[in-house]
Write an enzyme that holds these catalytic residues in place. Sequence first.
Site, short mmCIF file in Angstrom:
data_model
loop_
_atom_site.label_atom_id
_atom_site.label_comp_id
_atom_site.label_asym_id
_atom_site.label_seq_id
_atom_site.Cartn_x
_atom_site.Cartn_y
_atom_site.Cartn_z
N LYS A 64 44.22 6.69 8.16
CA LYS A 64 43.23 7.42 8.92
C LYS A 64 43.42 7.27 10.42
CE LYS A 64 41.46 8.92 5.17
NZ LYS A 64 40.59 8.17 4.32
N ASP B 276 44.38 12.49 -0.22
CA ASP B 276 43.66 12.05 0.98
C ASP B 276 43.90 12.88 2.25
OD1 ASP B 276 41.74 10.20 1.89
OD2 ASP B 276 43.27 8.99 2.87
N LYS C 207 37.55 12.55 -3.78
CA LYS C 207 38.88 13.15 -3.60
C LYS C 207 39.85 12.67 -4.68
CE LYS C 207 39.48 11.75 0.59
NZ LYS C 207 38.11 11.24 0.72
N THR C 208 40.00 11.34 -4.78
CA THR C 208 40.98 10.83 -5.73
C THR C 208 40.58 11.18 -7.16
OG1 THR C 208 41.45 9.06 -4.17
CG2 THR C 208 42.28 8.77 -6.40
N ARG D 78 27.93 13.88 -0.90
CA ARG D 78 26.85 13.33 -1.73
C ARG D 78 25.55 13.98 -1.28
NH1 ARG D 78 27.90 8.01 -4.52
NH2 ARG D 78 30.16 7.83 -4.36
N ARG E 18 36.77 0.26 6.28
CA ARG E 18 37.07 0.74 7.63
C ARG E 18 35.95 0.30 8.55
NH1 ARG E 18 36.53 5.79 8.38
NH2 ARG E 18 36.19 6.51 6.25
N CYS F 25 33.64 9.87 -2.16
CA CYS F 25 32.87 10.99 -2.69
C CYS F 25 33.67 11.87 -3.63
CB CYS F 25 32.30 11.82 -1.55
SG CYS F 25 31.09 10.93 -0.58
N GLY G 236 42.90 0.13 5.43
CA GLY G 236 42.35 1.23 6.22
C GLY G 236 42.36 0.95 7.72
N ALA H 238 37.02 -2.44 -3.66
CA ALA H 238 38.32 -2.93 -4.14
C ALA H 238 39.20 -1.72 -4.44
CB ALA H 238 38.11 -3.75 -5.42
P1 GTP Z 1 38.38 7.51 -0.27
O1 GTP Z 1 39.58 7.06 -1.03
O2 GTP Z 1 37.57 6.38 0.31
O3 GTP Z 1 38.67 8.55 0.78
O4 GTP Z 1 37.36 8.17 -1.35
P2 GTP Z 1 37.59 9.34 -2.41
O5 GTP Z 1 37.01 10.61 -1.84
O6 GTP Z 1 38.98 9.40 -2.91
O7 GTP Z 1 36.60 8.87 -3.59
P3 GTP Z 1 36.90 8.62 -5.15
O8 GTP Z 1 37.41 9.84 -5.81
O9 GTP Z 1 37.71 7.39 -5.31
O10 GTP Z 1 35.41 8.39 -5.74
C1 GTP Z 1 34.62 7.36 -5.24
C2 GTP Z 1 33.42 7.02 -6.09
O11 GTP Z 1 32.71 8.17 -6.50
C3 GTP Z 1 33.78 6.25 -7.34
O12 GTP Z 1 32.96 5.10 -7.41
C4 GTP Z 1 33.50 7.20 -8.46
O13 GTP Z 1 33.08 6.56 -9.62
C5 GTP Z 1 32.43 8.10 -7.88
N1 GTP Z 1 32.50 9.45 -8.44
C6 GTP Z 1 33.59 10.25 -8.49
N2 GTP Z 1 33.29 11.42 -9.07
C7 GTP Z 1 31.99 11.36 -9.41
C8 GTP Z 1 31.09 12.27 -10.06
O14 GTP Z 1 31.46 13.38 -10.44
N3 GTP Z 1 29.81 11.85 -10.21
C9 GTP Z 1 29.37 10.64 -9.79
N4 GTP Z 1 28.08 10.32 -9.95
N5 GTP Z 1 30.19 9.74 -9.20
C10 GTP Z 1 31.48 10.10 -9.00
MN MN Z 2 40.67 8.22 -2.37
#
Ligand code: GTP
Ligand code: MN
Length: 612
Positions: free
Chosen positions: A233, A293, A278-279, A421, A89, A276, A226, A389
Amino acid sequence: MKSNNYLEILKPELDERNYQKISAIANPKVHQFIIKAAKLCAPHKIFICTDSKEDIAYVRKQAISTGEEKPLAIPGHTYHFDGIEDQGRDREVTKYLVPQKETLSKNLNQIERKKGLAEIKRLMKNSMRNHTMIIRFLSLGPTNSIFSIPCLQCTDSWYVAHTEDLLYRPAYEMFRQGNLPSELFCFLHSAGNLDKNMVSAQPEKKRIYIDYTEDTIYSINTQYAGNTVGLKKLALRLTIRKADREGWLAEHMLLMGVYGTKKRKTYFAGAFPSACGKTATAMLPGETILGDDIAYFRDIDGKLKAVNAEAGIFGIIQNITPSDDPTIYKVLTTPGEVIFSNILVKDKKPYWLGMDCKLPKEGINFSGKWYENKTNNKGNKIPPAHKNARYAVSLKALDNVDQQLDNPSGVELTGIMYGGRDAKAYVPVQQSFDWEHGIIAYGASLETETTFATLGKEGVSEINVMSIQDFVSIPLGKYIRNNLQFGKKLKNPPFIFGVNYFLRSKEGKFLNGIRDKHVWIKWMELRAHNNVKAIKSPTGLIPVYKDLKMLFRKVLRKDYKKEDYINQFTTRVPENIAKLERVEKFYRTNANDAPKELFKVVKEQKQRLLKA
Ligand code: GTP
Ligand code: MN
């Protein structure tokens, strides 16, 4: 003008078949927008996409025959690349169009409306000359529901149209039947001139403009979903304003069903900034995923009802492994419709960073032909695949999709979690004392480090209000106040939890494993049913050691040591005080309309910390 007159104007632009499809929709706003888009972009053809299997298959076929997507070995899988400078984005070129007499928070990127419209229209002029304009009818939220927002997308990218098929609910039928909610969101996207790799040839002319006055989004010279898939978004920014006008909430949140004892299922929402968690949270094995999301909340007879605005996932693929993410791993490795973007391809197989195997030393990626040690024009090494990616899949492709996904009345929500984070301050999981404390201390005080999901520097610490800061299109204080008031009107407001997956030791090591979040979620479920006790700490209610020990054993078959508990759950007093000071400063500088409750909650928390 009446609908018939608009149809007269449209007639010469369309062939007979497509003219029939558009004339079945008796909505002058729809016709008017298509006319405007066609006049401006001058497409050489217009394709009206209905919900029929045939039309949808055509979109997919075209995405491949134009080269925007290419097939992989597994049936149904394709890949797509975005330009080198178009991998996330783009905050810098995404702007609100603000009428002269209005003001928008100064931390929102903006441009005077007339000036911005003139600029974007100049860039879009004749931009579809050699392309077909695809028209799609979609719904944010389930169709035929109080939550539905009808959406009209015009784009010259088959990839965008195809992605929308996986991520949103088709709504040509809803438009045709005509009983639409009054407001319509419109999206106009053009890829602009493409180079031989089918990406925008003029990335410096990338613009994404949000015209909230007319609920319209324009985007040009970009491919990254995005920036191009208007319903994601970009629409969220319009939805937040709409929800504010109508008294409900649009949130950057996952939705999931969490099982307790005896198949008891409890719904949770969770707000985490991009990249951070969500997925990753929504997809925990053994639970159900309803969304990852964007969620809409309404107060229906005193109960919080939630729906997923979307129907698919555009998820980060980095670090997906069969052991950490078994559900999605299966989807990504078996036949079915998947669009991969910005991965590495070798022998028609996709590869990504942090995968469970060795990556090939050469292949095709977003930079073209890739080989080990390849550098960009600044001399920096190009990674095999981009960190950002992603994959696009329909939620229905997942084994654990929640059966209520398309329920027009939504599901009743019991808990909400906020997490970012935060390397230093907050404990891995805690429960707020009440709604107000949770919204302020966990939501409004959410601090995070910037990630690869947006262009710009990574690892910079910033406040990201309720993880939605990038998209809040109304004054920040008002947005927080809307949340506070929303909960106060509910009979039983959801429990609020603060989570932190990213707490680190002094040496910088993560204190928790990726799967530990499953334990935190199960603990929240038990708390929501009052099945376990908690300990009062200055920042919230924290778990008792023996409950976590039991859950680690049950959920992860792991031993949880007392010393780990102490390391993770001891209140870090100076770090927490420093955090609150940053929060206070942020609101004093950035939100002159911040609610007084905010400063009260922050002050009380500070006093509790000082006492500790
Ligand atoms: P968007 O799709 O951009 O909105 O992000 P999201 O909030 O869905 O993030 P997602 O769940 O895809 O996690 C993104 C990154 O965080 C990945 O590279 C994961 O490996 C890392 N991650 C997820 N959970 C943890 C965790 O519990 N600890 C750590 N250290 N990394 C994590
Ligand atoms: Mn996501």
